[in-house]
Design a protein around this motif. Structure first.
Motif, PDB file in Angstrom:
ATOM      1  N   PRO B  58       0.884  -1.562  -7.359  1.00  0.00           N
ATOM      2  CA  PRO B  58      -0.318  -1.153  -8.106  1.00  0.00           C
ATOM      3  C   PRO B  58      -0.873   0.174  -7.555  1.00  0.00           C
ATOM      4  O   PRO B  58      -0.806   0.413  -6.345  1.00  0.00           O
ATOM      5  CB  PRO B  58      -1.306  -2.295  -7.841  1.00  0.00           C
ATOM      6  CG  PRO B  58      -0.821  -2.959  -6.610  1.00  0.00           C
ATOM      7  CD  PRO B  58       0.658  -2.763  -6.555  1.00  0.00           C
ATOM      8  N   PRO B  59      -1.449   1.026  -8.430  1.00  0.00           N
ATOM      9  CA  PRO B  59      -1.959   2.340  -8.000  1.00  0.00           C
ATOM     10  C   PRO B  59      -3.051   2.253  -6.946  1.00  0.00           C
ATOM     11  O   PRO B  59      -3.216   3.158  -6.139  1.00  0.00           O
ATOM     12  CB  PRO B  59      -2.500   2.955  -9.288  1.00  0.00           C
ATOM     13  CG  PRO B  59      -1.941   2.152 -10.391  1.00  0.00           C
ATOM     14  CD  PRO B  59      -1.601   0.800  -9.869  1.00  0.00           C
ATOM     15  N   LYS B  60      -3.809   1.107  -6.942  1.00  0.00           N
ATOM     16  CA  LYS B  60      -4.922   1.022  -5.984  1.00  0.00           C
ATOM     17  C   LYS B  60      -4.442   1.070  -4.530  1.00  0.00           C
ATOM     18  O   LYS B  60      -5.226   1.314  -3.609  1.00  0.00           O
ATOM     19  CB  LYS B  60      -5.754  -0.238  -6.228  1.00  0.00           C
ATOM     20  CG  LYS B  60      -5.027  -1.525  -5.941  1.00  0.00           C
ATOM     21  CD  LYS B  60      -5.930  -2.715  -6.183  1.00  0.00           C
ATOM     22  CE  LYS B  60      -5.158  -3.994  -5.841  1.00  0.00           C
ATOM     23  NZ  LYS B  60      -5.913  -5.194  -6.139  1.00  0.00           N
ATOM     24  N   ILE B  61      -3.133   0.855  -4.343  1.00  0.00           N
ATOM     25  CA  ILE B  61      -2.587   0.875  -2.979  1.00  0.00           C
ATOM     26  C   ILE B  61      -2.758   2.258  -2.334  1.00  0.00           C
ATOM     27  O   ILE B  61      -2.790   2.395  -1.118  1.00  0.00           O
ATOM     28  CB  ILE B  61      -1.093   0.442  -2.985  1.00  0.00           C
ATOM     29  CG1 ILE B  61      -0.701  -0.173  -1.630  1.00  0.00           C
ATOM     30  CG2 ILE B  61      -0.163   1.594  -3.272  1.00  0.00           C
ATOM     31  CD1 ILE B  61      -1.235  -1.507  -1.388  1.00  0.00           C
ATOM     32  N   ILE B  62      -2.911   3.275  -3.212  1.00  0.00           N
ATOM     33  CA  ILE B  62      -3.100   4.646  -2.687  1.00  0.00           C
ATOM     34  C   ILE B  62      -4.368   4.701  -1.829  1.00  0.00           C
ATOM     35  O   ILE B  62      -4.368   5.225  -0.720  1.00  0.00           O
ATOM     36  CB  ILE B  62      -3.176   5.662  -3.847  1.00  0.00           C
ATOM     37  CG1 ILE B  62      -1.834   5.700  -4.564  1.00  0.00           C
ATOM     38  CG2 ILE B  62      -3.539   7.064  -3.347  1.00  0.00           C
ATOM     39  CD1 ILE B  62      -1.855   6.484  -5.862  1.00  0.00           C
ATOM     40  N   GLY B  63      -5.460   4.124  -2.342  1.00  0.00           N
ATOM     41  CA  GLY B  63      -6.717   4.085  -1.562  1.00  0.00           C
ATOM     42  C   GLY B  63      -6.540   3.296  -0.279  1.00  0.00           C
ATOM     43  O   GLY B  63      -7.095   3.642   0.768  1.00  0.00           O
ATOM     44  N   ALA B  64      -5.739   2.212  -0.362  1.00  0.00           N
ATOM     45  CA  ALA B  64      -5.519   1.362   0.809  1.00  0.00           C
ATOM     46  C   ALA B  64      -4.728   2.093   1.892  1.00  0.00           C
ATOM     47  O   ALA B  64      -4.796   1.740   3.066  1.00  0.00           O
ATOM     48  CB  ALA B  64      -4.789   0.090   0.400  1.00  0.00           C
ATOM     49  N   PHE B 160      -8.993   3.598  -6.624  1.00  0.00           N
ATOM     50  CA  PHE B 160      -8.828   4.149  -5.266  1.00  0.00           C
ATOM     51  C   PHE B 160      -9.763   3.416  -4.297  1.00  0.00           C
ATOM     52  O   PHE B 160      -9.362   2.933  -3.241  1.00  0.00           O
ATOM     53  CB  PHE B 160      -9.140   5.653  -5.305  1.00  0.00           C
ATOM     54  CG  PHE B 160      -8.923   6.378  -4.008  1.00  0.00           C
ATOM     55  CD1 PHE B 160      -7.752   7.092  -3.774  1.00  0.00           C
ATOM     56  CD2 PHE B 160      -9.901   6.371  -3.001  1.00  0.00           C
ATOM     57  CE1 PHE B 160      -7.560   7.777  -2.581  1.00  0.00           C
ATOM     58  CE2 PHE B 160      -9.708   7.054  -1.814  1.00  0.00           C
ATOM     59  CZ  PHE B 160      -8.540   7.761  -1.606  1.00  0.00           C
ATOM     60  N   LEU B 161     -11.054   3.339  -4.708  1.00  0.00           N
ATOM     61  CA  LEU B 161     -12.047   2.708  -3.821  1.00  0.00           C
ATOM     62  C   LEU B 161     -11.823   1.205  -3.700  1.00  0.00           C
ATOM     63  O   LEU B 161     -12.033   0.615  -2.638  1.00  0.00           O
ATOM     64  CB  LEU B 161     -13.460   3.005  -4.339  1.00  0.00           C
ATOM     65  CG  LEU B 161     -13.900   4.468  -4.159  1.00  0.00           C
ATOM     66  CD1 LEU B 161     -15.207   4.733  -4.889  1.00  0.00           C
ATOM     67  CD2 LEU B 161     -14.049   4.811  -2.679  1.00  0.00           C
ATOM     68  N   GLN B 162     -11.358   0.597  -4.802  1.00  0.00           N
ATOM     69  CA  GLN B 162     -11.069  -0.853  -4.764  1.00  0.00           C
ATOM     70  C   GLN B 162      -9.966  -1.145  -3.747  1.00  0.00           C
ATOM     71  O   GLN B 162     -10.076  -2.041  -2.909  1.00  0.00           O
ATOM     72  CB  GLN B 162     -10.649  -1.330  -6.152  1.00  0.00           C
ATOM     73  CG  GLN B 162     -10.527  -2.846  -6.234  1.00  0.00           C
ATOM     74  CD  GLN B 162      -9.788  -3.310  -7.523  1.00  0.00           C
ATOM     75  OE1 GLN B 162      -9.487  -2.491  -8.396  1.00  0.00           O
ATOM     76  NE2 GLN B 162      -9.518  -4.577  -7.596  1.00  0.00           N
ATOM     77  N   GLY B 163      -8.912  -0.310  -3.790  1.00  0.00           N
ATOM     78  CA  GLY B 163      -7.814  -0.465  -2.828  1.00  0.00           C
ATOM     79  C   GLY B 163      -8.293  -0.267  -1.408  1.00  0.00           C
ATOM     80  O   GLY B 163      -7.940  -1.022  -0.495  1.00  0.00           O
ATOM     81  N   ALA B 164      -9.153   0.761  -1.216  1.00  0.00           N
ATOM     82  CA  ALA B 164      -9.655   1.044   0.131  1.00  0.00           C
ATOM     83  C   ALA B 164     -10.485  -0.130   0.651  1.00  0.00           C
ATOM     84  O   ALA B 164     -10.361  -0.528   1.817  1.00  0.00           O
ATOM     85  CB  ALA B 164     -10.501   2.312   0.105  1.00  0.00           C
ATOM     86  N   ARG B 165     -11.322  -0.703  -0.231  1.00  0.00           N
ATOM     87  CA  ARG B 165     -12.196  -1.822   0.176  1.00  0.00           C
ATOM     88  C   ARG B 165     -11.387  -3.073   0.502  1.00  0.00           C
ATOM     89  O   ARG B 165     -11.612  -3.721   1.519  1.00  0.00           O
ATOM     90  CB  ARG B 165     -13.183  -2.146  -0.953  1.00  0.00           C
ATOM     91  CG  ARG B 165     -14.547  -1.494  -0.775  1.00  0.00           C
ATOM     92  CD  ARG B 165     -15.605  -2.176  -1.641  1.00  0.00           C
ATOM     93  NE  ARG B 165     -15.201  -2.341  -3.019  1.00  0.00           N
ATOM     94  CZ  ARG B 165     -15.398  -1.424  -3.968  1.00  0.00           C
ATOM     95  NH1 ARG B 165     -16.002  -0.286  -3.673  1.00  0.00           N
ATOM     96  NH2 ARG B 165     -15.028  -1.627  -5.193  1.00  0.00           N
ATOM     97  N   GLU B 166     -10.415  -3.389  -0.344  1.00  0.00           N
ATOM     98  CA  GLU B 166      -9.639  -4.634  -0.168  1.00  0.00           C
ATOM     99  C   GLU B 166      -8.835  -4.639   1.124  1.00  0.00           C
ATOM    100  O   GLU B 166      -8.612  -5.678   1.726  1.00  0.00           O
ATOM    101  CB  GLU B 166      -8.695  -4.823  -1.362  1.00  0.00           C
ATOM    102  CG  GLU B 166      -9.412  -5.349  -2.592  1.00  0.00           C
ATOM    103  CD  GLU B 166      -8.494  -5.446  -3.805  1.00  0.00           C
ATOM    104  OE1 GLU B 166      -7.287  -5.184  -3.633  1.00  0.00           O
ATOM    105  OE2 GLU B 166      -9.004  -5.767  -4.891  1.00  0.00           O
ATOM    106  N   HIS B 167      -8.362  -3.474   1.525  1.00  0.00           N
ATOM    107  CA  HIS B 167      -7.528  -3.422   2.738  1.00  0.00           C
ATOM    108  C   HIS B 167      -8.251  -2.777   3.912  1.00  0.00           C
ATOM    109  O   HIS B 167      -7.637  -2.266   4.835  1.00  0.00           O
ATOM    110  CB  HIS B 167      -6.234  -2.647   2.448  1.00  0.00           C
ATOM    111  CG  HIS B 167      -5.372  -3.340   1.444  1.00  0.00           C
ATOM    112  ND1 HIS B 167      -5.532  -3.164   0.085  1.00  0.00           N
ATOM    113  CD2 HIS B 167      -4.378  -4.242   1.601  1.00  0.00           C
ATOM    114  CE1 HIS B 167      -4.656  -3.912  -0.556  1.00  0.00           C
ATOM    115  NE2 HIS B 167      -3.933  -4.576   0.341  1.00  0.00           N
TER     116      HIS B 167
END
Lengths: 250, 232
Positions: B58-64, B160-167
């Protein structure tokens, strides 16, 4: 009184001072002469504890400055004003702030009192209107005069002059010599002048010590210096006369 | 009593020096540190997208990936490298010039402690301000990453921010702050030491300036590894 007793100093195996002794009386102007690299400036740095002798001792008012702690040494240093060879003015400050620096640091004077005191010091060195200039805007002679104003700001008991006339034209050198003599008389200061300029020595000194080959070779009054028939001393004086011209040394 | 008063006057001078250094090391460095952090965040985002994004990831992994990279490594190291050149070289050149022009001797001859007057305020300002610059770099770097993600269309700001928050790893920012604190000490202490003991005129000042910048960078790399081994 400053007493230098059997001082030895060497750097990386090279002897700079070898068994140097000298007594500097209160109120007199003592010149220390010698060729460049003979150890004069090194000796001066010993007088305020910037360098420590390998052997021997330096006594300032009977206090051995090699045996006191750093805080006591700082108290001793505050009795001295030092004019370094290049002036050593702080580049980040104006001429006024340079002279005000010791007053702001070591006295409880108000800003107004400091302003008056700085102006008085600048007047004494005949530089009344250069307060706001930075050191890089001043000529060599002016820089030395500002440095001298800073050195006398706290009215020290002793002033050390390291090559006060080096790099200056004859006219400015004469002005600096007159200034040194005038300050010694007016402020009753004991002066130690490190120089190889015989014209300067004859103009301002009461006593002269000659360092040659790292040793105290000769020591006496200015009259004795002029009458001395010591060959090495005469050779040093003659070389100076030749450089500055016989007429100016007479 | 008189010596206590003198100490207070000296303390005032030291405090003024400290405040000046806070501005010169910290505030004046904000623009260049921000610029470097913004580009680091943007480049990391674009490269992570290029390496990781596929139909299976998933693209959100970039934020993570980008945010921990910034907080744990990039923000502190990039800030450290920039300050090695900007602050370390300046400190060494300044103290080196003061040494060869006898200004340090003049300070000592007046009865002031030159180490207390010149070195302590600079090292303290480094220890205080490098962590502040690190925090700035983290925020600006994250913003740079989000901006790059939006502009290139690889991921939305929300993802982006969702990925950063989750990880998000709570220890990450603390780890970065510890690094920034150590780097701040290393850059200023090494540069002060090299500058203070300069000799050899203008040539010596030049050598000290180069040495301070190079030594600071090398020590940052070593400290970075040592801290990672010790704390992770």
């Amino acid at each position: 009184m400053i007493q230098i007793e059997h001082v030895y100093k060497s750097f990386s195996g090279r002897t700079v001072l070898h068994d140097v002794s000298l007594e500097i009386s209160e109120g007199c102007t003592q010149a220390i002469i010698g060729q460049s690299g003979s150890g004069k400036s090194v000796l001066m740095k010993h007088l305020i504890g910037l360098l420590r002798p390998d052997r021997g001792r330096i006594l300032v008012n009977q206090v051995d400055i090699g045996q006191i702690n750093y805080s006591e040494l700082r108290e001793v240093r505050q009795q001295f004003g030092v004019l370094f060879q290049g002036g050593a003015l702080f580049d980040s400050m104006s001429a006024f702030d340079n002279v005000a620096f010791p007053l702001r640091t070591f006295t409880r004077k108000t800003d107004q009192e400091i302003q008056l005191e700085v102006q008085k010091c600048l007047d004494l060195v005949q530089l009344s209107n250069i307060g706001l200039k930075n050191p890089d805007e001043l000529s060599g002679g002016m820089r030395k005069r500002v440095a001298l104003a800073r050195a006398i700001a706290l009215r020290p008991r002793y002033i050390l002059y390291d090559e006060p006339t080096s790099g200056l034209d004859p006219e400015t050198s004469n002005a600096i010599n007159q200034l040194i003599k005038g300050l010694a008389d007016r402020l009753d200061i004991t002066s130690v002048v490190i120089t190889h300029d015989m014209h300067s020595v004859l103009s301002i000194a009461d006593h002269v010590a000659f360092i040659h080959n790292s040793r105290m070779h000769w020591n006496g009054s200015v009259d004795e210096l002029q009458d001395s028939d010591d060959e090495i001393l005469r050779s040093f004086i003659t070389a100076n006369e030749y450089r500055i011209g016989p007429s100016s040394s007479s | 009593m008189s010596s206590a008063f003198k100490s207070l006057r000296e303390m005032k001078m030291y405090r003024e020096n400290f405040q000046t250094e806070l501005i010169r090391i910290g505030i004046d460095s904000i623009p260049i540190v921000s610029l470097a952090a913004a580009f680091s965040g943007a480049v990391t985002t674009v490269q992570t997208a290029y390496q990781l994004v596929s139909p299976l990831i998933p693209p959100k992994i970039i934020g993570a990936v980008v945010v921990p990279s910034l907080t744990m490594e990039l923000a502190a190291v990039v800030t450290g490298f920039i300050l090695s050149g900007r602050v370390g070289a300046r400190i060494a050149a300044e103290l080196g010039t003061m040494r060869v022009s006898e200004q340090i001797d003049a300070i000592e001859a007046m009865g002031l402690n030159s180490v207390g007057f010149l070195i302590v305020p600079r090292v303290l300002a480094g220890i205080v301000m490098v962590p502040v610059l690190y925090i700035t770099a983290c925020l600006v770097g994250t913003f740079g990453g989000i901006l790059a993600a939006e502009l290139t269309g690889v991921v939305t700001a929300g993802e982006f921010l969702q990925g950063a928050r989750e990880h998000f790893d709570n220890f990450g920012p603390y780890f970065g702050l510890i690094k920034a604190f150590v780097f701040g000490f290393l850059i200023t202490a090494v540069s002060c030491y090299i500058g203070y003991y300069t000799h050899g005129g203008a040539d010596g000042v030049g050598r000290s300036t180069t040495r301070a910048a190079v030594m600071s960078c090398v020590l940052i790399l070593i400290a970075d590894l040592v801290l990672a081994v010790l704390l992770l």
